[in-house]
Scaffold this motif. Structure first.
Motif, PDB file in Angstrom:
ATOM      1  N   UNK A 118       0.879  -1.126  -0.033  1.00 52.22           N
ATOM      2  CA  UNK A 118      -0.085   0.001   0.133  1.00 52.22           C
ATOM      3  C   UNK A 118       0.912   1.311   0.115  1.00 52.22           C
ATOM      4  N   UNK A 119       0.248   2.324  -0.143  1.00 50.76           N
ATOM      5  CA  UNK A 119       1.092   3.505  -0.295  1.00 50.76           C
ATOM      6  C   UNK A 119       1.545   3.609   1.101  1.00 50.76           C
ATOM      7  N   UNK A 120       0.868   3.601   2.294  1.00 51.53           N
ATOM      8  CA  UNK A 120       1.216   3.764   3.569  1.00 51.53           C
ATOM      9  C   UNK A 120       2.565   2.958   3.877  1.00 51.53           C
ATOM     10  N   UNK A 121       2.680   1.849   3.123  1.00 53.08           N
ATOM     11  CA  UNK A 121       3.936   1.122   3.607  1.00 53.08           C
ATOM     12  C   UNK A 121       5.180   1.798   2.841  1.00 53.08           C
ATOM     13  N   UNK A 122       5.035   2.587   1.896  1.00 53.39           N
ATOM     14  CA  UNK A 122       6.096   3.315   1.538  1.00 53.39           C
ATOM     15  C   UNK A 122       6.748   4.472   2.578  1.00 53.39           C
ATOM     16  N   UNK A 123       5.766   4.630   3.346  1.00 51.44           N
ATOM     17  CA  UNK A 123       6.207   5.697   4.616  1.00 51.44           C
ATOM     18  C   UNK A 123       6.597   4.942   5.842  1.00 51.44           C
ATOM     19  N   UNK A 124       6.850   3.663   5.607  1.00 53.72           N
ATOM     20  CA  UNK A 124       7.278   3.076   6.920  1.00 53.72           C
ATOM     21  C   UNK A 124       8.653   2.085   6.777  1.00 53.72           C
ATOM     22  N   UNK A 125       9.059   2.242   5.716  1.00 59.40           N
ATOM     23  CA  UNK A 125      10.614   1.602   5.379  1.00 59.40           C
ATOM     24  C   UNK A 125      11.736   1.891   6.248  1.00 59.40           C
ATOM     25  N   UNK A 141      -0.435  10.372  -3.281  1.00 59.04           N
ATOM     26  CA  UNK A 141       0.830  10.105  -2.691  1.00 59.04           C
ATOM     27  C   UNK A 141       1.104  11.613  -2.222  1.00 59.04           C
ATOM     28  N   UNK A 142       1.121  12.656  -3.068  1.00 61.79           N
ATOM     29  CA  UNK A 142       1.353  13.675  -2.796  1.00 61.79           C
ATOM     30  C   UNK A 142       1.052  14.407  -1.374  1.00 61.79           C
ATOM     31  N   UNK A 143      -0.349  14.196  -1.079  1.00 59.82           N
ATOM     32  CA  UNK A 143      -0.705  14.514   0.204  1.00 59.82           C
ATOM     33  C   UNK A 143      -0.258  13.814   1.299  1.00 59.82           C
ATOM     34  N   UNK A 144       0.219  12.618   1.294  1.00 56.22           N
ATOM     35  CA  UNK A 144       0.863  11.752   2.336  1.00 56.22           C
ATOM     36  C   UNK A 144       2.295  12.249   2.241  1.00 56.22           C
ATOM     37  N   UNK A 145       2.894  12.700   1.214  1.00 58.42           N
ATOM     38  CA  UNK A 145       4.190  13.087   1.282  1.00 58.42           C
ATOM     39  C   UNK A 145       4.281  14.569   2.124  1.00 58.42           C
ATOM     40  N   UNK A 146       3.253  15.443   1.825  1.00 60.12           N
ATOM     41  CA  UNK A 146       3.307  16.779   2.524  1.00 60.12           C
ATOM     42  C   UNK A 146       3.166  16.595   3.906  1.00 60.12           C
ATOM     43  N   UNK A 150       6.036  17.525   7.386  1.00 58.64           N
ATOM     44  CA  UNK A 150       5.930  18.393   8.334  1.00 58.64           C
ATOM     45  C   UNK A 150       6.505  17.932   9.856  1.00 58.64           C
ATOM     46  N   UNK A 151       6.980  16.489   9.717  1.00 59.19           N
ATOM     47  CA  UNK A 151       7.393  16.022  10.628  1.00 59.19           C
ATOM     48  C   UNK A 151       8.786  16.526  10.918  1.00 59.19           C
ATOM     49  N   UNK A 152       9.124  16.634  12.343  1.00 58.73           N
ATOM     50  CA  UNK A 152      10.582  16.914  12.538  1.00 58.73           C
ATOM     51  C   UNK A 152      11.623  15.825  12.169  1.00 58.73           C
ATOM     52  N   UNK A 153      12.638  16.076  11.476  1.00 52.57           N
ATOM     53  CA  UNK A 153      13.609  15.100  11.146  1.00 52.57           C
ATOM     54  C   UNK A 153      13.321  14.159  10.113  1.00 52.57           C
ATOM     55  N   UNK A 154      12.167  14.302   9.658  1.00 56.11           N
ATOM     56  CA  UNK A 154      11.572  13.273   8.585  1.00 56.11           C
ATOM     57  C   UNK A 154      12.752  12.888   7.496  1.00 56.11           C
ATOM     58  N   UNK A 155      13.121  11.596   7.382  1.00 56.23           N
ATOM     59  CA  UNK A 155      14.092  11.535   6.128  1.00 56.23           C
ATOM     60  C   UNK A 155      13.667  10.315   5.471  1.00 56.23           C
ATOM     61  N   UNK A 156      12.420   9.995   5.436  1.00 52.49           N
ATOM     62  CA  UNK A 156      11.958   8.783   4.656  1.00 52.49           C
ATOM     63  C   UNK A 156      11.895   8.678   3.272  1.00 52.49           C
TER      64      UNK A 156
END
Length: 250
Positions: A118-125, A141-146, A150-156
């Motif tokens: 799922x798209x959500x899985x891309x944000x958990x790797x 995808x763009x909405x999930x990416x935005x 906004x999360x501090x230190x996100x490097x996904x």
């Protein structure tokens, strides 16, 4: 007879053919340079078909995607192919089409596969995913990416400027994979040794039409109308469908 011909020349409107600078990138089946520096590929065939039908001259130049849309917005490029149509891009580009359908997938190293369903899985790797600056991967995808950004230190997710960079990162295990058009992955897997160990997840990140994009800064209303009329003739003649069939697409 001579005077009749002279009068016809003097009073017949003269239409100057358009001259366009067209962007390609030497990558995959969409556009590639041969050893004689001649361009070939799916998008090259689409560009030549439209420009020849419109009676336009053209110059093809090699520009990475990361710079292409900025140059289009500033009028340094006249045409870019296979561009998703968005409200933001409509501020600086005209769109003709649709040209074809584009399917975005998640490509990864088959020696280090990840269970992405799922798209959500891309944000958990556990390691980042490479994406290209300015690329459009679908509204969801763009909405999930935005939201992620906004999360501090996100490097996904990390941005790459060109295709060779993401291949190098994947080879050295710096990324989990990258988002790419399915057609390119399939072609490269058969023709490029760098893709020997690259596979795709079953997830379809996005699927929607892509278009010819033309700069509002540099393409005149007259040239635009020539190109729109040429596109309609190509559609009616079946020429565009035959180009897709040549590459195994429909």
């Amino acid at each position: 007879m001579y005077w009749f011909a002279l009068i016809w020349v003097l009073f017949t409107p003269f239409v100057v053919g358009c001259e366009l600078i067209v962007r390609f990138e030497n990558y995959a089946a969409q556009s590639r340079l041969d050893t004689k520096l001649k361009w070939h590929g799916l998008d090259v065939d689409f560009a030549k078909a439209l420009l020849d039908e419109a009676g336009c001259g053209y110059q093809f130049i090699n520009v990475p995607w990361g710079r292409a849309l900025k140059m289009l917005a500033e009028g340094e490029l006249d045409m870019v192919l296979s561009v998703s149509r968005t409200p933001e891009r409509e501020q600086f580009a005209y769109f003709i089409g649709p040209q074809r359908m584009e399917t975005i997938v998640f490509a990864m190293n088959q020696l280090r596969p990840y269970p992405v369903q799922t798209l959500s899985d891309l944000f958990k790797l556990p390691v980042p995913v490479a994406i290209q600056k300015g690329a459009f991967y679908g509204h969801v995808f763009n909405e999930l990416l935005l939201r992620e950004q906004t999360k501090d230190g996100s490097q996904r997710f990390i941005y790459v400027a060109d295709n060779q960079r993401k291949l190098s990162l994947l080879k050295h295990g710096r990324i989990a994979g990258f988002l790419e058009e399915k057609f390119n992955v399939l072609y490269q897997s058969q023709h490029n040794p760098d893709f020997a160990h690259i596979t795709m997840s079953s997830l379809v990140v996005n699927r929607e039409p892509v278009y010819y994009a033309l700069s509002r800064q540099s393409v005149s209303a007259q040239d635009l109308q020539q190109l729109v009329s040429a596109f309609e003739r190509l559609q009616h003649s079946g020429r565009l469908t035959r180009i897709l069939a040549k590459y195994g697409l429909d």
